[in-house]
Design a protein around this motif. Structure first.
Motif, PDB file in Angstrom:
ATOM      1  N   VAL A 129      -5.090   0.918  29.839  1.00  0.00           N
ATOM      2  CA  VAL A 129      -5.663   1.786  30.855  1.00  0.00           C
ATOM      3  C   VAL A 129      -7.056   2.249  30.433  1.00  0.00           C
ATOM      4  N   SER A 130      -7.203   2.593  29.157  1.00  0.00           N
ATOM      5  CA  SER A 130      -8.488   3.051  28.632  1.00  0.00           C
ATOM      6  C   SER A 130      -8.509   2.852  27.122  1.00  0.00           C
ATOM      7  N   GLY A 131      -9.693   2.984  26.529  1.00  0.00           N
ATOM      8  CA  GLY A 131      -9.834   2.828  25.088  1.00  0.00           C
ATOM      9  C   GLY A 131      -9.748   1.381  24.663  1.00  0.00           C
ATOM     10  N   LYS A 132      -9.446   1.182  23.371  1.00  0.00           N
ATOM     11  CA  LYS A 132      -9.299  -0.178  22.863  1.00  0.00           C
ATOM     12  C   LYS A 132      -8.383  -0.183  21.658  1.00  0.00           C
ATOM     13  N   GLY A 133      -7.991  -1.388  21.270  1.00  0.00           N
ATOM     14  CA  GLY A 133      -7.108  -1.556  20.128  1.00  0.00           C
ATOM     15  C   GLY A 133      -6.996  -3.018  19.775  1.00  0.00           C
ATOM     16  N   LYS A 134      -6.182  -3.308  18.762  1.00  0.00           N
ATOM     17  CA  LYS A 134      -5.986  -4.702  18.373  1.00  0.00           C
ATOM     18  C   LYS A 134      -4.524  -5.084  18.513  1.00  0.00           C
ATOM     19  N   PHE A 135      -4.330  -6.351  18.809  1.00  0.00           N
ATOM     20  CA  PHE A 135      -3.010  -6.940  18.999  1.00  0.00           C
ATOM     21  C   PHE A 135      -2.964  -8.209  18.169  1.00  0.00           C
ATOM     22  N   ILE A 136      -1.962  -8.322  17.304  1.00  0.00           N
ATOM     23  CA  ILE A 136      -1.833  -9.497  16.443  1.00  0.00           C
ATOM     24  C   ILE A 136      -0.533 -10.208  16.783  1.00  0.00           C
ATOM     25  N   HIS A 192      -3.058 -14.632  15.357  1.00  0.00           N
ATOM     26  CA  HIS A 192      -4.292 -14.392  16.108  1.00  0.00           C
ATOM     27  C   HIS A 192      -4.475 -12.895  16.330  1.00  0.00           C
ATOM     28  N   GLU A 193      -5.672 -12.403  16.038  1.00  0.00           N
ATOM     29  CA  GLU A 193      -5.984 -11.008  16.307  1.00  0.00           C
ATOM     30  C   GLU A 193      -6.841 -10.925  17.565  1.00  0.00           C
ATOM     31  N   HIS A 194      -6.409 -10.108  18.492  1.00  0.00           N
ATOM     32  CA  HIS A 194      -7.124  -9.899  19.748  1.00  0.00           C
ATOM     33  C   HIS A 194      -7.575  -8.453  19.821  1.00  0.00           C
ATOM     34  N   ILE A 195      -8.836  -8.227  20.136  1.00  0.00           N
ATOM     35  CA  ILE A 195      -9.336  -6.884  20.403  1.00  0.00           C
ATOM     36  C   ILE A 195      -9.287  -6.706  21.917  1.00  0.00           C
ATOM     37  N   LEU A 196      -8.563  -5.697  22.348  1.00  0.00           N
ATOM     38  CA  LEU A 196      -8.330  -5.493  23.776  1.00  0.00           C
ATOM     39  C   LEU A 196      -8.925  -4.178  24.244  1.00  0.00           C
ATOM     40  N   ARG A 197      -9.396  -4.210  25.480  1.00  0.00           N
ATOM     41  CA  ARG A 197     -10.015  -3.046  26.110  1.00  0.00           C
ATOM     42  C   ARG A 197      -9.409  -2.826  27.496  1.00  0.00           C
ATOM     43  N   ARG A 198      -9.962  -1.852  28.161  1.00  0.00           N
ATOM     44  CA  ARG A 198      -9.533  -1.491  29.515  1.00  0.00           C
ATOM     45  C   ARG A 198      -9.362  -2.738  30.394  1.00  0.00           C
ATOM     46  N   ASP A 199      -8.321  -2.729  31.205  1.00  0.00           N
ATOM     47  CA  ASP A 199      -8.019  -3.766  32.198  1.00  0.00           C
ATOM     48  C   ASP A 199      -7.523  -5.076  31.590  1.00  0.00           C
ATOM     49  N   GLU A 200      -7.163  -5.048  30.305  1.00  0.00           N
ATOM     50  CA  GLU A 200      -6.570  -6.239  29.693  1.00  0.00           C
ATOM     51  C   GLU A 200      -5.094  -5.974  29.415  1.00  0.00           C
ATOM     52  N   MET A 201      -4.330  -7.058  29.409  1.00  0.00           N
ATOM     53  CA  MET A 201      -2.907  -6.983  29.098  1.00  0.00           C
ATOM     54  C   MET A 201      -2.633  -7.756  27.824  1.00  0.00           C
ATOM     55  N   PHE A 202      -1.667  -7.274  27.050  1.00  0.00           N
ATOM     56  CA  PHE A 202      -1.149  -8.091  25.961  1.00  0.00           C
ATOM     57  C   PHE A 202       0.336  -8.279  26.175  1.00  0.00           C
ATOM     58  N   ILE A 203       0.766  -9.493  25.867  1.00  0.00           N
ATOM     59  CA  ILE A 203       2.109  -9.928  26.241  1.00  0.00           C
ATOM     60  C   ILE A 203       2.896 -10.257  24.982  1.00  0.00           C
ATOM     61  N   ILE A 204       4.048  -9.631  24.852  1.00  0.00           N
ATOM     62  CA  ILE A 204       4.915  -9.822  23.695  1.00  0.00           C
ATOM     63  C   ILE A 204       6.167 -10.570  24.160  1.00  0.00           C
ATOM     64  N   PRO A 214       9.902 -12.451  23.538  1.00  0.00           N
ATOM     65  CA  PRO A 214      11.032 -12.122  22.669  1.00  0.00           C
ATOM     66  C   PRO A 214      11.019 -12.976  21.399  1.00  0.00           C
ATOM     67  N   PHE A 215      11.501 -12.373  20.321  1.00  0.00           N
ATOM     68  CA  PHE A 215      11.711 -13.040  19.036  1.00  0.00           C
ATOM     69  C   PHE A 215      10.431 -13.554  18.379  1.00  0.00           C
ATOM     70  N   VAL A 216       9.301 -12.893  18.671  1.00  0.00           N
ATOM     71  CA  VAL A 216       8.019 -13.219  18.044  1.00  0.00           C
ATOM     72  C   VAL A 216       7.519 -11.953  17.368  1.00  0.00           C
ATOM     73  N   GLU A 217       7.107 -12.059  16.120  1.00  0.00           N
ATOM     74  CA  GLU A 217       6.600 -10.894  15.401  1.00  0.00           C
ATOM     75  C   GLU A 217       5.208 -10.524  15.894  1.00  0.00           C
ATOM     76  N   THR A 218       5.024  -9.251  16.180  1.00  0.00           N
ATOM     77  CA  THR A 218       3.722  -8.758  16.646  1.00  0.00           C
ATOM     78  C   THR A 218       3.394  -7.434  15.969  1.00  0.00           C
ATOM     79  N   TYR A 219       2.127  -7.100  16.030  1.00  0.00           N
ATOM     80  CA  TYR A 219       1.644  -5.811  15.547  1.00  0.00           C
ATOM     81  C   TYR A 219       0.517  -5.376  16.483  1.00  0.00           C
ATOM     82  N   TYR A 220       0.479  -4.094  16.821  1.00  0.00           N
ATOM     83  CA  TYR A 220      -0.656  -3.594  17.592  1.00  0.00           C
ATOM     84  C   TYR A 220      -1.026  -2.204  17.123  1.00  0.00           C
ATOM     85  N   GLU A 221      -2.333  -1.906  17.268  1.00  0.00           N
ATOM     86  CA  GLU A 221      -2.867  -0.667  16.718  1.00  0.00           C
ATOM     87  C   GLU A 221      -4.023  -0.152  17.564  1.00  0.00           C
TER      88      GLU A 221
END
Length: 157
Positions: A40-47, A51-63, A65-72
């Protein structure tokens, strides 16, 4: 969530929203269901998958099932996001890892409205999930069209 109704295509299991504190992280974790987060706002990272993705407003990250992820959340501009989680035995398309889709904001805002539904909450959320699928598929085809158009212009000169 109220009890699962076991629809064949999708079964919503959770939804919510969070305004994260600076550097707030989650994981590494493995889920047993799908999760789609909309920033919705701000930014963060999704691994995911190395692969590390830097995400911002209006982006989606998709997790998936059964896949290891990290986000911050970012240390300076932490993100706020809305999410929907669902189970599905199989999807007939690939959702990808991240998607830029400003049009999805409206759908995610409607997801939060599911708190107002009692008897038809599952059906309401299923409709929103399918609405998201259509937006994701459209945004992917448009991205491909832009790339093809740019390559065509480059190659024609």
């Amino acid at each position: 969530m109220d009890g699962k109704k076991f629809y064949n295509d999708v079964n919503p299991v959770q939804f919510g929203q969070q305004a994260c504190k600076k550097s707030h992280g989650f994981g590494p974790a493995i889920r047993t269901h799908w999760l789609i987060h909309f920033v919705v706002s701000g930014k963060g990272k999704f691994i995911i998958n190395g692969h590390e993705h830097i995400l911002r407003r209006d982006e989606m990250f998709i997790i998936p099932p059964f896949v290891e992820t990290y986000y911050e959340a970012d240390a300076e501009y932490p993100w706020e996001y809305i999410w929907i989680g669902f189970e599905s035995e199989s999807l007939p398309f690939n959702l990808g890892e991240t998607v830029y889709c400003p049009e999805a904001r409206y759908v995610f805002e409607k997801i939060i409205d599911a708190d107002n539904y009692h008897n038809g909450r599952t059906e309401y959320l299923c409709a929103r999930i399918f609405e998201l699928f259509s937006l994701i598929l459209e945004s992917k085809s448009q991205k491909g069209d832009h790339v093809e158009r740019a390559l065509s212009i480059i190659n024609s000169e």
